[in-house]
Design a protein around this motif. Structure first.
Motif, PDB file in Angstrom:
ATOM      1  N   THR A  21       0.833  -1.283   0.039  1.00 25.34           N
ATOM      2  CA  THR A  21       0.077   0.002   0.037  1.00 25.34           C
ATOM      3  C   THR A  21       1.006   1.270   0.027  1.00 25.34           C
ATOM      4  OG1 THR A  21      -1.764  -1.082   1.243  1.00 25.34           O
ATOM      5  CG2 THR A  21      -1.790   1.169   1.289  1.00 25.34           C
ATOM      6  N   GLY A  22       0.401   2.312  -0.839  1.00 22.77           N
ATOM      7  CA  GLY A  22       1.421   3.362  -0.868  1.00 22.77           C
ATOM      8  C   GLY A  22       0.396   4.518  -0.444  1.00 22.77           C
ATOM      9  N   HIS A  23       0.952   5.577   0.200  1.00 24.16           N
ATOM     10  CA  HIS A  23       0.245   6.895   0.543  1.00 24.16           C
ATOM     11  C   HIS A  23       0.883   7.756  -0.095  1.00 24.16           C
ATOM     12  CE1 HIS A  23      -0.280  10.121   3.290  1.00 24.16           C
ATOM     13  NE2 HIS A  23      -1.645   9.692   3.427  1.00 24.16           N
ATOM     14  N   ILE A  43       5.903  -1.605   6.027  1.00 28.81           N
ATOM     15  CA  ILE A  43       7.333  -2.192   5.773  1.00 28.81           C
ATOM     16  C   ILE A  43       8.272  -1.308   6.766  1.00 28.81           C
ATOM     17  CG2 ILE A  43       6.864  -3.252   3.569  1.00 28.81           C
ATOM     18  CD1 ILE A  43       8.594  -1.160   2.530  1.00 28.81           C
ATOM     19  N   LYS A  44       9.387  -2.100   7.222  1.00 33.96           N
ATOM     20  CA  LYS A  44      10.200  -1.517   8.142  1.00 33.96           C
ATOM     21  C   LYS A  44      11.245  -0.568   7.180  1.00 33.96           C
ATOM     22  CE  LYS A  44      10.227  -5.138  11.379  1.00 33.96           C
ATOM     23  NZ  LYS A  44      10.924  -6.223  12.008  1.00 33.96           N
ATOM     24  N   ASP A  45      11.629  -0.992   5.934  1.00 34.95           N
ATOM     25  CA  ASP A  45      12.382  -0.153   5.085  1.00 34.95           C
ATOM     26  C   ASP A  45      11.573   0.756   4.834  1.00 34.95           C
ATOM     27  OD1 ASP A  45      14.702  -2.098   5.024  1.00 34.95           O
ATOM     28  OD2 ASP A  45      13.478  -3.429   3.932  1.00 34.95           O
ATOM     29  N   VAL A  46      12.464   2.058   4.336  1.00 36.07           N
ATOM     30  CA  VAL A  46      11.870   3.409   3.845  1.00 36.07           C
ATOM     31  C   VAL A  46      11.846   3.138   2.260  1.00 36.07           C
ATOM     32  CG1 VAL A  46      12.127   5.840   3.664  1.00 36.07           C
ATOM     33  CG2 VAL A  46      12.665   4.497   5.864  1.00 36.07           C
ATOM     34  N   VAL A  47      10.617   3.100   1.722  1.00 35.51           N
ATOM     35  CA  VAL A  47      10.597   3.165   0.368  1.00 35.51           C
ATOM     36  C   VAL A  47       9.720   4.452  -0.087  1.00 35.51           C
ATOM     37  CG1 VAL A  47       9.702   1.678  -1.692  1.00 35.51           C
ATOM     38  CG2 VAL A  47      10.975   0.721   0.336  1.00 35.51           C
ATOM     39  N   ASP A  91      -0.681   9.761 -13.440  1.00 36.27           N
ATOM     40  CA  ASP A  91       0.074   8.753 -14.083  1.00 36.27           C
ATOM     41  C   ASP A  91       1.455   8.518 -13.703  1.00 36.27           C
ATOM     42  OD1 ASP A  91      -2.174   8.261 -15.521  1.00 36.27           O
ATOM     43  OD2 ASP A  91      -1.342   9.306 -17.267  1.00 36.27           O
ATOM     44  N   GLU A  92       2.247   9.640 -13.602  1.00 35.86           N
ATOM     45  CA  GLU A  92       3.718   9.543 -13.014  1.00 35.86           C
ATOM     46  C   GLU A  92       3.793   8.849 -11.583  1.00 35.86           C
ATOM     47  OE1 GLU A  92       5.962  13.091 -13.112  1.00 35.86           O
ATOM     48  OE2 GLU A  92       5.925  13.176 -15.321  1.00 35.86           O
ATOM     49  N   ILE A  93       2.751   9.451 -10.757  1.00 38.38           N
ATOM     50  CA  ILE A  93       3.009   8.927  -9.229  1.00 38.38           C
ATOM     51  C   ILE A  93       2.491   7.282  -9.040  1.00 38.38           C
ATOM     52  CG2 ILE A  93       0.727   9.572  -8.446  1.00 38.38           C
ATOM     53  CD1 ILE A  93       3.860  10.093  -6.515  1.00 38.38           C
ATOM     54  N   GLU A  94       1.565   6.981  -9.922  1.00 43.91           N
ATOM     55  CA  GLU A  94       1.198   5.627 -10.208  1.00 43.91           C
ATOM     56  C   GLU A  94       2.199   4.535 -10.555  1.00 43.91           C
ATOM     57  OE1 GLU A  94      -2.346   5.468 -12.448  1.00 43.91           O
ATOM     58  OE2 GLU A  94      -3.651   5.855 -10.513  1.00 43.91           O
ATOM     59  N   GLN A  95       2.967   5.233 -11.626  1.00 45.03           N
ATOM     60  CA  GLN A  95       4.060   4.234 -12.155  1.00 45.03           C
ATOM     61  C   GLN A  95       5.332   4.305 -11.051  1.00 45.03           C
ATOM     62  OE1 GLN A  95       4.004   2.427 -15.140  1.00 45.03           O
ATOM     63  NE2 GLN A  95       5.568   1.532 -14.204  1.00 45.03           N
ATOM     64  N   ALA A  96       5.469   5.485 -10.525  1.00 43.94           N
ATOM     65  CA  ALA A  96       6.650   5.607  -9.520  1.00 43.94           C
ATOM     66  C   ALA A  96       6.412   4.695  -8.293  1.00 43.94           C
ATOM     67  CB  ALA A  96       6.934   6.986  -9.178  1.00 43.94           C
ATOM     68  N   PHE A  97       4.935   4.492  -7.952  1.00 40.34           N
ATOM     69  CA  PHE A  97       4.920   3.552  -6.924  1.00 40.34           C
ATOM     70  C   PHE A  97       5.256   2.098  -7.247  1.00 40.34           C
ATOM     71  CE2 PHE A  97       1.250   1.103  -4.998  1.00 40.34           C
ATOM     72  CZ  PHE A  97       1.698   0.699  -3.752  1.00 40.34           C
ATOM     73  N   LYS A  98       4.760   1.858  -8.656  1.00 39.77           N
ATOM     74  CA  LYS A  98       4.964   0.287  -9.050  1.00 39.77           C
ATOM     75  C   LYS A  98       6.414   0.227  -9.002  1.00 39.77           C
ATOM     76  CE  LYS A  98       0.272   0.169 -11.021  1.00 39.77           C
ATOM     77  NZ  LYS A  98      -0.275   0.048 -12.179  1.00 39.77           N
ATOM     78  N   ASP A  99       6.915   1.163  -9.859  1.00 38.96           N
ATOM     79  CA  ASP A  99       8.488   0.940  -9.935  1.00 38.96           C
ATOM     80  C   ASP A  99       9.306   0.826  -8.657  1.00 38.96           C
ATOM     81  OD1 ASP A  99       7.960   1.250 -12.616  1.00 38.96           O
ATOM     82  OD2 ASP A  99       8.675   3.382 -12.843  1.00 38.96           O
ATOM     83  N   SER A 100       8.927   1.524  -7.582  1.00 36.79           N
ATOM     84  CA  SER A 100       9.503   1.547  -6.310  1.00 36.79           C
ATOM     85  C   SER A 100       9.015   0.089  -5.786  1.00 36.79           C
ATOM     86  CB  SER A 100       8.720   2.435  -5.379  1.00 36.79           C
ATOM     87  OG  SER A 100       9.391   3.690  -6.001  1.00 36.79           O
TER      88      SER A 100
END
Length: 79
Positions: free
Chosen positions: A8-10, A27-31, A39-48
């Motif tokens: 899940t991304g916020h 998650i414990k890691d910072v991503v 569109d960019e934020i959705e793709q950036a979330f998936k890429d991350s």
């Protein structure tokens, strides 16, 4: 909130910088990720998320997600 591969991304919007920025939750890691359009934020979330999973695989560990955490805790309590 966005969901991808069990993660899940916020997302928040910085109106001064005119950019969306977000973080993967549970998650414990910072991503983190960012973009200037939806569109960019959705793709950036998936890429991350994909990068995080590749990083975990390279280290020989399972990617952490809330679902994995709950499953592990349930198995531990059942033992």
């Amino acid at each position: 909130m966005m969901k991808y591969k069990g993660y899940t991304g916020h997302v928040e919007y910085d109106d001064e910088a005119k950019v969306f920025h977000g973080a993967v939750l549970g998650i414990k890691d910072v991503v983190t990720f960012q973009g200037t359009t939806v569109d960019e934020i959705e793709q950036a979330f998936k890429d991350s998320v994909d990068d995080y999973l590749a990083f975990c695989k390279k280290r020989g560990i399972e990617g952490e997600s809330l679902n994995n955490y709950i499953t592990k805790k349930l198995k531990q309590s059942a033992a």
